[in-house]
Structures are given as structure tokens and as C-alpha cells.
Write an enzyme that holds these catalytic residues in place. Structure first.
Site, PDB file in Angstrom:
ATOM      1  N   GLU A   3      30.694  11.540  11.477  1.00 38.94           N
ATOM      2  CA  GLU A   3      29.395  12.131  11.178  1.00 38.94           C
ATOM      3  C   GLU A   3      28.884  12.918  12.380  1.00 38.94           C
ATOM      4  O   GLU A   3      29.018  12.481  13.525  1.00 38.94           O
ATOM      5  CB  GLU A   3      28.400  11.030  10.798  1.00 38.94           C
ATOM      6  CG  GLU A   3      28.918  10.156   9.656  1.00 38.94           C
ATOM      7  CD  GLU A   3      27.869   9.187   9.125  1.00 38.94           C
ATOM      8  OE1 GLU A   3      26.682   9.409   9.359  1.00 38.94           O
ATOM      9  OE2 GLU A   3      28.270   8.213   8.462  1.00 38.94           O
TER      10      GLU A   3
ATOM     11  N   CYS B  49      24.317  16.931  17.489  1.00 35.28           N
ATOM     12  CA  CYS B  49      24.581  15.572  17.959  1.00 35.28           C
ATOM     13  C   CYS B  49      26.000  15.224  17.508  1.00 35.28           C
ATOM     14  O   CYS B  49      26.245  15.025  16.315  1.00 35.28           O
ATOM     15  CB  CYS B  49      23.561  14.599  17.371  1.00 35.28           C
ATOM     16  SG  CYS B  49      23.819  12.877  17.872  1.00 35.28           S
TER      17      CYS B  49
ATOM     18  N   CYS C  48      32.823   2.835  16.669  1.00 34.57           N
ATOM     19  CA  CYS C  48      32.545   2.483  18.069  1.00 34.57           C
ATOM     20  C   CYS C  48      32.912   1.020  18.295  1.00 34.57           C
ATOM     21  O   CYS C  48      32.558   0.153  17.487  1.00 34.57           O
ATOM     22  CB  CYS C  48      31.067   2.703  18.401  1.00 34.57           C
ATOM     23  SG  CYS C  48      30.668   2.364  20.135  1.00 34.57           S
TER      24      CYS C  48
ATOM     25  N   CYS D  94      26.773  -2.381  19.931  1.00 30.82           N
ATOM     26  CA  CYS D  94      25.388  -2.631  20.331  1.00 30.82           C
ATOM     27  C   CYS D  94      24.631  -3.173  19.124  1.00 30.82           C
ATOM     28  O   CYS D  94      24.791  -2.693  17.996  1.00 30.82           O
ATOM     29  CB  CYS D  94      24.736  -1.341  20.835  1.00 30.82           C
ATOM     30  SG  CYS D  94      25.474  -0.712  22.357  1.00 30.82           S
TER      31      CYS D  94
ATOM     32  N   CYS E 210      22.668  -0.809  16.623  1.00 30.13           N
ATOM     33  CA  CYS E 210      23.301   0.449  16.210  1.00 30.13           C
ATOM     34  C   CYS E 210      24.209   0.244  15.008  1.00 30.13           C
ATOM     35  O   CYS E 210      25.063  -0.651  14.986  1.00 30.13           O
ATOM     36  CB  CYS E 210      24.107   1.021  17.372  1.00 30.13           C
ATOM     37  SG  CYS E 210      24.901   2.601  16.998  1.00 30.13           S
TER      38      CYS E 210
ATOM     39  N   CYS F 146      18.834   8.505  15.297  1.00 30.27           N
ATOM     40  CA  CYS F 146      19.545   7.810  16.367  1.00 30.27           C
ATOM     41  C   CYS F 146      19.847   6.369  15.963  1.00 30.27           C
ATOM     42  O   CYS F 146      18.968   5.622  15.546  1.00 30.27           O
ATOM     43  CB  CYS F 146      18.691   7.833  17.635  1.00 30.27           C
ATOM     44  SG  CYS F 146      19.482   7.068  19.057  1.00 30.27           S
TER      45      CYS F 146
END
Length: 402
Positions: free
Chosen positions: A134, A152, A159, A163, A166, A380
């Protein structure tokens, strides 16, 4: 005949691949507590990512005149042609030779596009191994009436750092992106908006510092070939041991954004599990050394989680931390964007303003990130899709051409 052709053109392939390898001057061994990514299926014989001198040499190696390399550069980066067969300015024989040797532009199809009410657009790009990444285009109208378009971009498929706030980490990790897979995200945004990208932030899916070689290669290409100024590019990291030191050696004029999210080690470990391998004191020392090495101020990202790290006391502690490691710190506050299955809540506006005021009263420069693309899950921390861990099923493959 095929074997003969391969023999004749093995030299340009080797030279072009070798020239790409030396675009990053050194490699550093980085010890990180993450799984080793599987090898990529992507073919390395791609034109996207090659600089103009490399394309000129490639043209010479194929028996063409040097200026054909300049034409290639224009077709790839300006005209944004996606297929070698569509390079109509080039001789048919040159196009045929490139295709027979296995060269391709390196552009992936757009699988789908999601548009938010505020104009933000999230693009899902289908990679060669049938996974989706994305990337987000964020348009902002300036006072002058012109549009500032920020891309972005993602640096990994998923990932591995996970975190807690996220969505990307919750969706799993597959592999690092190749250099051209990063660059093509910016070109896709420019095509969709029919406008030039003015800013690039490495804040999409993934941890850029775990894929530093490809990120630096993409950075060079975006700066030199796509013509985006270094100061308009931001590389974000939650912190990976040894990599900030390595990045400093390149003396980039781009911004380094370090995601802190907590003013002390104990709280940071709860929010960012990988922080256990990179103590806060060590990361702050590396940030100080980065400033001394490059002269570029480090920006600190801080996601505000209601009742967790958003109290005024946390702001005071954060100010003390930043002052103890240097001057002129900048903090970018990010109110938490809701994700499915998360126990965290978005703080009230009053709490955000109080946190910012506490920092400002202690001479810390503060900005509050405006939430964009929330209704398209493009804000975000919200980037996640079901195909970042496993390849798409054939029945789900429905690419949308630009």
C-alpha cells in the site's frame, strides 16, 4: 539461436547489474531481532532504478548510440511508460533485443484504489509474487493555490517489528521491497493524481532501516532521476541498532524521523517491542551523533495513545530527555488512528493540545499531524491488507489499470 543471443548480450546484463550494485558505496552488518526475509522472486533485470549514465551504457552494450540511453531515461521517468514494447521512440530492433534479453521496465499493476473524502488516495499495488503493498498520496492545497503532493511509500511487504499500535505489523511480514518496487510507488501516485510528487516520506508499510540498501537506492533514484529534492524526502525509523550510524555516513540532506512514542525505556518497550534490543539512551546518542555528522536536525515522531503516553507528565519527561541530548529538537505529535482489534484509544483534542503546550513551554518545537485518509484506512498506522503475508489467490486477482 536463443543460446547464441544470450551469449552475445551477457556482457550488458552483467555490467548493468553490477553498476546497480555499486550505487550504494558500502554495506554494514546490522544485528536485529527479526526473521530473515525469504528471497525475492522479482527479476533483477529491470530498467526502473537505473540512472541515465547506466542506461546510456546499456544502450551502447546493445549496439545502440549513447543518446538512446537518454531516451530510455525520459521514457521511464518522464513519460512513465510501463512496457518495453511501448518505447515507440526506440528502434523496433532495440526493443526486441531488450525483451529477448529479459529486460523489463519494472512497473507493477495497480490492484485497487481507495479514495478518502479529504482527497487522500490509497493505492494497492500487486507485486510480481502476487502480494499487495500500500502507498498513499496526500494532496494539500497551499495558500498560493498550488498542490503539495506527498507520497507515503512502503519499504517492506508487511513489517516484522509489530509495534502495538500499528496495523501493518499485525498483518505479518513477507519480504523486503526491491529498489524499483519502492520507486514505482511514487510514479503510480503521480499518474493517478496527474501531478508531480513534491514530498516523499518513507512512512508506509515496513521499517526502512531493515531494508536500508534498497531504501538508499530508491532515495538516489527519486532525487536524481524523478527529480525530488533531498530536503523533500523523509526517512522514518522506529530504531534499528547500528543503522542510524550507517545512514549518517551518507550525509543526506533528507530528514531522519525517529519514532519514540514514549519518554522512557520502560514505557517504550510496552509500546514498541523491538525497543528491548535498542535502549532509549543508545538511540538518543545515535541521534545526537547523527546531527553532529550531518548537521541535520532529527525529527521525533510521537503517537499519542489515550491514557498511555499522553499525560502532561509524559510531555515534561520527554522535554527533559530531548534537552539532555541536544538542542533544537522537533516533535511531531500523531493522535492515534483507530485500527481493528486494538485496545488503544484516540486521545481527546484537549489532551493533545495540553501535551503540545507542555513541550512548547519548555522550548521544544512541536507540530500536530493532521489526520488524513482516515475513512480510507490510509492514515498513519492503518496500512494493512490480507495479502501482505500470503500471495493473492487467483480468484482475488483483479488488477485495475491506470
Amino acid at each position: 539461436m536463443a543460446a547464441l543471443f544470450h551469449h552475445v548480450h551477457s556482457a550488458p546484463l552483467a555490467r548493468a547489474v553490477r553498476s546497480r550494485a555499486v550505487s550504494i558505496s558500502s554495506r554494514a552488518t546490522v544485528t536485529v531481532p527479526t526473521p530473515t526475509p525469504p528471497p525475492s522472486r522479482a527479476d533483477p533485470r529491470v530498467l526502473l532504478g537505473l540512472a541515465e549514465p547506466e542506461l546510456q551504457q546499456l544502450a551502447l552494450d546493445f549496439g545502440q548510440q549513447r543518446y538512446r540511453g537518454k531516451q530510455l531515461h525520459q521514457l521511464i521517468y518522464k513519460s512513465k511508460i510501463r512496457e518495453v514494447r511501448d518505447f515507440l521512440q526506440l528502434p523496433q530492433s532495440f526493443r526486441n533485443d531488450l525483451e529477448k534479453a529479459g529486460w523489463k521496465v519494472g512497473r507493477s499493476p495497480v490492484h485497487s484504489v481507495v479514495r478518502a473524502a479529504d482527497g487522500t488516495i490509497k493505492i494497492l499495488i500487486k507485486l510480481e509474487d502476487d502480494r499487495l503493498i500500500e502507498t498513499v498520496g496526500i494532496p494539500v492545497e497551499e495558500d498560493s493555490g498550488s498542490i503539495r503532493l506527498t507520497a507515503c511509500v512502503s519499504s517492506q511487504v508487511g513489517c516484522p517489528l509489530r509495534c502495538s499500535f500499528c496495523a501493518t505489523g499485525k498483518g505479518g511480514f513477507s519480504r523486503n521491497l526491491l529498489q524499483h518496487e519502492i520507486v514505482e510507488q511514487v510514479l503510480a501516485i503521480e499518474e493517478l493524481f496527474k501531478n508531480r510528487v513534491s514530498n516523499v516520506v518513507f512512512m508506509g508499510m515496513g521499517e526502512p532501516m531493515l531494508n536500508l540498501k534498497a531504501v538508499l537506492g530508491a532515495h538516489r533514484c527519486l532525487n536524481k532521476d524523478v527529480q525530488i529534492g533531498q530536503r523533500m524526502i523523509t526517512i522514518s525509523t522506529v530504531g534499528v541498532p547500528n543503522t542510524i550510524k550507517k545512514l549518517a555516513t551518507y550525509k543526506l540532506q533528507s530528514t531522519l524521523a525517529v519514532s519514540l512514542h514514549a519518554p522512557n525505556q520502560k514505557l517504550r518497550e510496552k509500546i514498541v517491542p523491538s525497543a528491548k534490543s535498542y535502549p532509549l539512551e543508545a538511540i538518543m546518542k545515535d541521534c545526537k551523533d547523527y546531527f553532529l555528522e550531518t548537521g541535520r536536525r532529527v525529527s521525533f515522531e510521537y503517537t499519542l495513545l489515550a491514557g498511555v503516553n499522553d499525560e502532561v507528565e509524559h510531555a515534561v519527561e520527554l522535554a527533559v530527555l530531548l534537552h539532555s541530548w541536544g538542542r533544537g529538537s522537533h516533535v511531531n505529535l500523531i493522535p492515534f488512528n483507530p485500527i481493528e482489534g486494538s485496545e488503544y484509544r484516540r486521545p481527546y483534542k484537549k489532551a493533545v493540545l495540553a501535551f503540545a503546550a507542555a513541550l512548547e513551554s519548555r522550548q521544544i518545537t512541536v507540530s500536530i499531524r493532521q489526520t488524513r485518509g482516515l475513512d480510507a484506512s490510509a492514515a498513519c498506522g492503518q496500512l494493512r491488507n490480507e495479502f501482505q503475508k500470503s500471495p493473492m489467490l487467483a480468484s482475488s486477482d483483479n488488477p485495475m489499470p491506470l
